[in-house]
Design a protein around this motif. Sequence first.
Motif, PDB file in Angstrom:
ATOM      1  N   SER A  33       0.836  -1.238   0.020  1.00  0.00           N
ATOM      2  CA  SER A  33      -0.009   0.100   0.020  1.00  0.00           C
ATOM      3  C   SER A  33       0.820   1.148   0.020  1.00  0.00           C
ATOM      4  O   SER A  33       0.386   2.206  -0.207  1.00  0.00           O
ATOM      5  CB  SER A  33      -0.993  -0.013   1.267  1.00  0.00           C
ATOM      6  N   VAL A  34       2.135   1.081   0.191  1.00  0.00           N
ATOM      7  CA  VAL A  34       2.980   2.373   0.107  1.00  0.00           C
ATOM      8  C   VAL A  34       3.951   2.349  -1.190  1.00  0.00           C
ATOM      9  O   VAL A  34       3.936   3.238  -1.904  1.00  0.00           O
ATOM     10  CB  VAL A  34       4.103   2.249   1.326  1.00  0.00           C
ATOM     11  N   VAL A  35       4.061   1.026  -1.709  1.00  0.00           N
ATOM     12  CA  VAL A  35       4.784   1.072  -2.659  1.00  0.00           C
ATOM     13  C   VAL A  35       4.143   1.375  -4.027  1.00  0.00           C
ATOM     14  O   VAL A  35       4.514   1.992  -4.856  1.00  0.00           O
ATOM     15  CB  VAL A  35       5.514  -0.425  -3.014  1.00  0.00           C
ATOM     16  N   VAL A  36       2.830   0.956  -3.953  1.00  0.00           N
ATOM     17  CA  VAL A  36       1.878   1.232  -5.390  1.00  0.00           C
ATOM     18  C   VAL A  36       1.855   2.560  -5.518  1.00  0.00           C
ATOM     19  O   VAL A  36       1.957   3.236  -6.500  1.00  0.00           O
ATOM     20  CB  VAL A  36       0.626   0.489  -5.374  1.00  0.00           C
ATOM     21  N   PRO A  37       1.373   3.545  -4.398  1.00  0.00           N
ATOM     22  CA  PRO A  37       1.515   5.131  -4.506  1.00  0.00           C
ATOM     23  C   PRO A  37       2.680   5.478  -5.167  1.00  0.00           C
ATOM     24  O   PRO A  37       2.715   6.563  -5.987  1.00  0.00           O
ATOM     25  CB  PRO A  37       0.830   5.613  -3.404  1.00  0.00           C
ATOM     26  N   ALA A  38       3.866   4.834  -4.705  1.00  0.00           N
ATOM     27  CA  ALA A  38       5.047   5.623  -4.940  1.00  0.00           C
ATOM     28  C   ALA A  38       5.477   5.335  -6.403  1.00  0.00           C
ATOM     29  O   ALA A  38       6.028   6.214  -7.205  1.00  0.00           O
ATOM     30  CB  ALA A  38       6.181   4.978  -3.905  1.00  0.00           C
ATOM     31  N   ILE A  39       5.179   4.076  -6.726  1.00  0.00           N
ATOM     32  CA  ILE A  39       5.423   3.849  -8.333  1.00  0.00           C
ATOM     33  C   ILE A  39       4.533   4.696  -9.206  1.00  0.00           C
ATOM     34  O   ILE A  39       4.978   5.189 -10.156  1.00  0.00           O
ATOM     35  CB  ILE A  39       5.047   2.367  -8.365  1.00  0.00           C
ATOM     36  N   MET A  40       3.332   4.910  -8.672  1.00  0.00           N
ATOM     37  CA  MET A  40       2.225   5.816  -9.475  1.00  0.00           C
ATOM     38  C   MET A  40       2.746   7.132  -9.597  1.00  0.00           C
ATOM     39  O   MET A  40       2.838   7.787 -10.682  1.00  0.00           O
ATOM     40  CB  MET A  40       0.980   5.678  -8.911  1.00  0.00           C
ATOM     41  N   PHE A  41       3.270   7.698  -8.504  1.00  0.00           N
ATOM     42  CA  PHE A  41       3.707   9.098  -8.396  1.00  0.00           C
ATOM     43  C   PHE A  41       4.942   9.115  -9.296  1.00  0.00           C
ATOM     44  O   PHE A  41       5.157  10.152 -10.276  1.00  0.00           O
ATOM     45  CB  PHE A  41       4.126   9.419  -7.160  1.00  0.00           C
ATOM     46  N   GLY A  42       5.998   8.036  -9.372  1.00  0.00           N
ATOM     47  CA  GLY A  42       7.090   8.330 -10.391  1.00  0.00           C
ATOM     48  C   GLY A  42       6.640   8.132 -11.763  1.00  0.00           C
ATOM     49  O   GLY A  42       7.222   8.819 -12.441  1.00  0.00           O
ATOM     50  N   LEU A  43       5.878   7.359 -11.958  1.00  0.00           N
ATOM     51  CA  LEU A  43       5.288   7.098 -13.493  1.00  0.00           C
ATOM     52  C   LEU A  43       4.508   8.431 -13.729  1.00  0.00           C
ATOM     53  O   LEU A  43       4.739   8.935 -14.724  1.00  0.00           O
ATOM     54  CB  LEU A  43       4.310   6.008 -13.296  1.00  0.00           C
ATOM     55  N   ILE A  44       3.680   9.064 -12.985  1.00  0.00           N
ATOM     56  CA  ILE A  44       3.250  10.434 -13.310  1.00  0.00           C
ATOM     57  C   ILE A  44       4.183  11.378 -13.536  1.00  0.00           C
ATOM     58  O   ILE A  44       4.041  12.372 -14.549  1.00  0.00           O
ATOM     59  CB  ILE A  44       2.143  10.638 -12.386  1.00  0.00           C
ATOM     60  N   PHE A  45       5.068  11.580 -12.733  1.00  0.00           N
ATOM     61  CA  PHE A  45       6.159  12.487 -12.728  1.00  0.00           C
ATOM     62  C   PHE A  45       6.884  12.398 -14.008  1.00  0.00           C
ATOM     63  O   PHE A  45       7.410  13.309 -14.618  1.00  0.00           O
ATOM     64  CB  PHE A  45       7.171  12.735 -11.412  1.00  0.00           C
ATOM     65  N   SER A  46       7.247  11.208 -14.096  1.00  0.00           N
ATOM     66  CA  SER A  46       8.344  10.900 -15.427  1.00  0.00           C
ATOM     67  C   SER A  46       7.411  11.357 -16.627  1.00  0.00           C
ATOM     68  O   SER A  46       8.091  11.945 -17.617  1.00  0.00           O
ATOM     69  CB  SER A  46       8.627   9.505 -15.270  1.00  0.00           C
ATOM     70  N   THR A  47       6.121  11.086 -16.745  1.00  0.00           N
ATOM     71  CA  THR A  47       5.188  11.342 -17.976  1.00  0.00           C
ATOM     72  C   THR A  47       5.298  13.006 -17.986  1.00  0.00           C
ATOM     73  O   THR A  47       5.227  13.541 -19.262  1.00  0.00           O
ATOM     74  CB  THR A  47       3.955  10.816 -17.697  1.00  0.00           C
ATOM     75  N   TYR A  48       5.172  13.537 -16.954  1.00  0.00           N
ATOM     76  CA  TYR A  48       5.027  14.965 -16.975  1.00  0.00           C
ATOM     77  C   TYR A  48       6.146  15.572 -17.432  1.00  0.00           C
ATOM     78  O   TYR A  48       6.200  16.685 -18.439  1.00  0.00           O
ATOM     79  CB  TYR A  48       4.649  15.584 -15.559  1.00  0.00           C
ATOM     80  N   MET A  49       7.493  15.324 -16.876  1.00  0.00           N
ATOM     81  CA  MET A  49       8.694  15.600 -17.248  1.00  0.00           C
ATOM     82  C   MET A  49       8.786  15.535 -18.975  1.00  0.00           C
ATOM     83  O   MET A  49       9.408  16.247 -19.344  1.00  0.00           O
ATOM     84  CB  MET A  49       9.821  15.237 -16.493  1.00  0.00           C
ATOM     85  N   ARG A  50       8.693  14.341 -19.205  1.00  0.00           N
ATOM     86  CA  ARG A  50       8.713  14.067 -20.746  1.00  0.00           C
ATOM     87  C   ARG A  50       7.917  14.775 -21.625  1.00  0.00           C
ATOM     88  O   ARG A  50       8.216  15.407 -22.742  1.00  0.00           O
ATOM     89  CB  ARG A  50       8.374  12.597 -20.894  1.00  0.00           C
ATOM     90  N   THR A  51       6.573  15.086 -21.019  1.00  0.00           N
ATOM     91  CA  THR A  51       5.848  15.854 -21.891  1.00  0.00           C
ATOM     92  C   THR A  51       6.120  17.373 -22.138  1.00  0.00           C
ATOM     93  O   THR A  51       6.068  17.918 -22.939  1.00  0.00           O
ATOM     94  CB  THR A  51       4.387  15.990 -21.325  1.00  0.00           C
ATOM     95  N   LYS A  52       7.024  17.925 -21.031  1.00  0.00           N
ATOM     96  CA  LYS A  52       7.333  19.383 -20.902  1.00  0.00           C
ATOM     97  C   LYS A  52       8.485  19.248 -21.879  1.00  0.00           C
ATOM     98  O   LYS A  52       8.749  20.403 -22.569  1.00  0.00           O
ATOM     99  CB  LYS A  52       7.930  19.693 -19.511  1.00  0.00           C
TER     100      LYS A  52
END
Length: 120
Positions: free
Chosen positions: A25-44
Amino acid sequence: MALLGIVIAIGISFLFVYIAGPIGSVVVPAIMFGLIFSTYMRTKAIEEDVKAIKTHFGLLNEAEKAELQMQQQFKNLYEHEIDNKKYSPELERINREIELELENYQEDRKDKNDKNNDED
């Protein structure tokens, strides 16, 4: 297609939480945050690349041209201030030009927003 991806992601998340227990329950949100942040940076990065390509080929619309021109003037003003570091009539003239262009740009944006609101 997107709905299927969401359903699969939720299923994998629940499976991971079930297998890993409380840590899941801690790892899944951390992975989701990482994926979303990575996608955001790539989009920028892609957005900056597209802007550079549009600038190179002269495909900018009026708002983008005005923004690019203001950025260039700010850059020139900054370089000019660094060189002189004193009050000068030239600097005052440049400041007035920039302020006028900014006011015109803001008025144009306001007019466009008003027109769009009237159409809705």
